[in-house]
Design a protein around this motif. Structure first.
Motif, PDB file in Angstrom:
ATOM      1  N   LEU A 106      33.311  39.891  34.679  1.00 23.05           N
ATOM      2  CA  LEU A 106      33.621  38.837  36.231  1.00 23.05           C
ATOM      3  C   LEU A 106      33.355  39.713  37.452  1.00 23.05           C
ATOM      4  N   TYR A 107      32.552  38.602  38.131  1.00 22.99           N
ATOM      5  CA  TYR A 107      32.614  39.025  39.410  1.00 22.99           C
ATOM      6  C   TYR A 107      32.680  37.987  40.586  1.00 22.99           C
ATOM      7  N   LYS A 115      33.748  43.055  40.593  1.00 22.04           N
ATOM      8  CA  LYS A 115      34.026  42.830  39.646  1.00 22.04           C
ATOM      9  C   LYS A 115      35.142  43.403  39.306  1.00 22.04           C
ATOM     10  N   ASN A 153      31.889  34.589  35.454  1.00 20.82           N
ATOM     11  CA  ASN A 153      30.519  35.201  35.173  1.00 20.82           C
ATOM     12  C   ASN A 153      30.029  33.969  34.610  1.00 20.82           C
TER      13      ASN A 153
END
Length: 164
Positions: A106-107, A115, A153
């Motif tokens: 995930l960012y 992340k 994401n």
């Protein structure tokens, strides 16, 4: 007369012997066409609100929707949206297997260099006859002093179901 008997006898003895050179059988054939396996996502995986710590930590989200924090905190007064992922598998009463990624990243929307990694996926099927509801949990891993913000994401991760 002896010559005649001898000629007749040699004709009978020199006759060709016929052997069976081939045989055949009738084979019937059948096929059963089954419906293709199908999966439809109904709920996305959401870990809710997590409070960063000075040390690395993780949040384990179980398929039943419960969360356990290790090294970080989760807010009980402001939990945010907490959901295990959910999908409906249509399998026509056939056995199948589920494949999940080893990890997924995930960012941070405001700072994509930040992340979070999700791994250790777990699945709990609620079995039916023709369809099953599967719920998917996982572990969210945070670095020490993880930057606050919304992490996502948009590509998502694949959940693959395959007939056995």
């Amino acid at each position: 007369m002896e010559k005649l008997i001898l000629i007749l006898l040699s004709l009978f003895l020199s006759g060709q012997v016929f052997a069976q050179a081939s045989a055949s059988a009738t084979v019937t054939s059948r096929a059963t066409v089954i419906d293709p396996i199908k999966i439809d996502k109904t709920v996305d995986l959401d870990f809710g609100n997590v409070i960063s710590a000075y040390t690395p930590g993780s949040v384990i989200l179980s398929p039943d929707g419960s969360r356990v924090a290790q090294g970080v905190q989760i807010s009980t007064s402001f939990p945010g949206t907490v959901n295990p992922a959910e999908a409906i598998v249509t399998h026509g009463n056939n056995n199948y297997s589920i494949t999940l990624p080893e990890s997924f990243t995930l960012y941070n929307l405001e700072n994509p260099d930040q992340k979070l990694v999700i791994n250790r996926f777990t699945v709990q099927p609620e079995t039916g006859v023709v369809t099953d509801v599967i719920k998917i949990g996982a572990t969210l891993n945070l670095d020490a002093n993880q930057l606050s913000g919304f992490y996502t994401n948009s590509t998502g991760f694949n959940v693959t179901v395959t007939y056995n």
